[in-house]
Design an enzyme around this catalytic site. Structure first.
Site, short mmCIF file in Angstrom:
data_model
loop_
_atom_site.label_atom_id
_atom_site.label_comp_id
_atom_site.label_asym_id
_atom_site.label_seq_id
_atom_site.Cartn_x
_atom_site.Cartn_y
_atom_site.Cartn_z
N ASP A 153 0.86 -1.18 0.00
CA ASP A 153 0.00 0.00 0.00
C ASP A 153 0.89 1.23 0.00
O ASP A 153 2.10 1.14 0.28
CB ASP A 153 -0.90 0.00 1.25
CG ASP A 153 -1.78 1.24 1.33
OD1 ASP A 153 -2.39 1.59 0.31
OD2 ASP A 153 -1.84 1.88 2.40
N SER A 154 0.29 2.37 -0.27
CA SER A 154 1.04 3.63 -0.22
C SER A 154 1.50 3.94 1.20
O SER A 154 2.44 4.71 1.38
CB SER A 154 0.15 4.76 -0.73
OG SER A 154 -1.06 4.79 0.00
N CYS B 196 -3.89 -0.91 -1.99
CA CYS B 196 -4.18 0.50 -2.27
C CYS B 196 -5.11 0.62 -3.47
O CYS B 196 -4.81 0.10 -4.56
CB CYS B 196 -2.86 1.20 -2.57
SG CYS B 196 -3.00 2.92 -2.98
N GLU C 54 -6.56 9.57 9.49
CA GLU C 54 -5.22 9.52 10.10
C GLU C 54 -5.17 10.33 11.39
O GLU C 54 -4.39 10.03 12.28
CB GLU C 54 -4.17 9.96 9.08
CG GLU C 54 -4.23 9.05 7.87
CD GLU C 54 -2.90 8.77 7.20
OE1 GLU C 54 -1.96 9.53 7.40
OE2 GLU C 54 -2.85 7.78 6.44
N CYS D 155 -11.35 3.16 -0.91
CA CYS D 155 -10.08 3.66 -0.38
C CYS D 155 -9.74 2.86 0.87
O CYS D 155 -10.65 2.51 1.65
CB CYS D 155 -10.22 5.15 -0.06
SG CYS D 155 -8.76 5.87 0.70
N HIS E 230 -8.65 3.71 3.61
CA HIS E 230 -8.95 4.35 4.90
C HIS E 230 -10.43 4.32 5.28
O HIS E 230 -10.77 4.45 6.44
CB HIS E 230 -8.50 5.81 4.87
CG HIS E 230 -7.01 5.99 4.90
ND1 HIS E 230 -6.18 5.39 3.98
CD2 HIS E 230 -6.21 6.69 5.74
CE1 HIS E 230 -4.92 5.74 4.25
NE2 HIS E 230 -4.92 6.51 5.31
N1 DGL Z 1 -4.10 3.92 -0.05
C1 DGL Z 1 -4.75 4.98 -0.78
C2 DGL Z 1 -5.97 4.38 -1.51
O1 DGL Z 1 -6.55 3.40 -1.11
C3 DGL Z 1 -5.15 6.14 0.12
C4 DGL Z 1 -3.98 6.94 0.63
C5 DGL Z 1 -3.16 7.57 -0.48
O2 DGL Z 1 -3.64 8.52 -1.12
O3 DGL Z 1 -2.06 7.10 -0.69
O4 DGL Z 1 -6.36 4.91 -2.52
#
Ligand code: DGL
Length: 267
Positions: free
Chosen positions: A12-13, A75, A154, A186, A188
């Site tokens: 993931d990012s 992600c 976050e 997403c 989050h």
């Molecule tokens: N992990 C990213 C997503 O699911 C969200 C956070 C980011 O923008 O890196 O799109």
């Protein structure tokens, strides 16, 4: 039949993808997982497709070099931009979150009125919209970026007046359009499930791609006996940067203690 004991590789990012790991542990408790969070370069959500593909390629290479049996792109933004490229370039199966999210939305939606919220990159890519339209051409599909939600999660403002206000603003056009299903596209957003549910009201079903993705992995890897290898259920965590407050943020996503992450540099 004996099961392949090599770990699953998840990237993931940042730490948001731990929502997918949480679901994987619930649905596949025997599987060992190597997780890479590209915390040095997060967020991916507002970056160009080219940059996200380059980052995703480096993330995937890191996992393949550690001997994973499959790659899970936790992600949504990276799934939207890079799934095709990674499938072509890497010798192990690559799973993204979009297809399972789309299938879950199609199962949930009675009237075919489907909303999607995600990062700017995910929505602009059109990946969810195209996949839904392919499967159900008559559906009403509405997709809008909701970029303020990642920082709110976050900050742990999960049940905060500001979050409720922002959700009301973001969801108003969806409710005016009469959607019956909303895809939380997403990493989050599963943490905001309650707040989103309250803002959307009982007539809207929520679909989260984290649990849908884990269910797809459970279908692919759930059969057979585990043989040997890493101890069952172990999660090994790699990060490209150690952000302040990492443990508490990551613990919220994973739903428990995260252990000590290892710092790595990607090439
Ligand atoms: N992990 C990213 C997503 O699911 C969200 C956070 C980011 O923008 O890196 O799109």
């Amino acid at each position: 039949m004996s099961r392949d004991a090599r770990p699953l590789g998840v990237f993931d990012s940042g730490v948001g993808g731990l929502t997918v790991v949480r679901e994987l542990r619930r649905q596949l408790p025997d599987e060992s997982i190597i997780y890479l969070g590209d915390t040095a370069r997060v967020p991916y959500g507002n970056k160009s497709a080219e940059t996200v593909v380059r980052f995703a390629r480096e993330d995937a290479r890191f996992l393949v070099e550690r001997g994973v049996k499959a790659i899970v792109i936790a992600c949504n933004t990276a799934s939207a931009h890079a799934l095709g490229a990674l499938r072509e370039e890497f010798p192990v199966p690559v799973f993204g979150v979009i297809e399972p999210g789309v299938q879950a939305a199609l199962r949930e939606s009675v009237g075919g009125r489907i909303g999607i919220i995600g990062t700017a990159g995910t929505i602009a890519s059109g990946a969810y919209q195209e996949a839904l339209r392919r499967e159900r051409p008559d559906a009403l599909i509405m997709a809008e970026p909701t970029p303020l939600l990642v920082p709110l999660v976050e900050e742990a403002w999960l049940d905060h007046a500001a979050t409720r206000l922002i959700l009301d603003e973001y969801l108003a056009p969806f409710l005016t359009a009469g959607i019956d299903t909303l895809v939380l596209a997403c990493t989050h957003y599963p943490l905001l499930r309650e707040a989103i549910g309250a803002a959307a009201g009982p007539a809207v079903r929520l679909v989260d791609s984290a649990s849908a993705c884990a269910a797809q992995l459970a279908m692919a890897f759930g059969g057979g006996e585990l043989v040997s290898g890493l101890p069952p259920g172990r999660v090994e965590l790699f990060l490209t940067d150690l952000p302040r407050g990492f443990s508490s943020v990551a613990g919220r996503f994973l739903g428990g203690g995260v252990g000590n992450p290892k710092l790595v540099t990607l090439e």
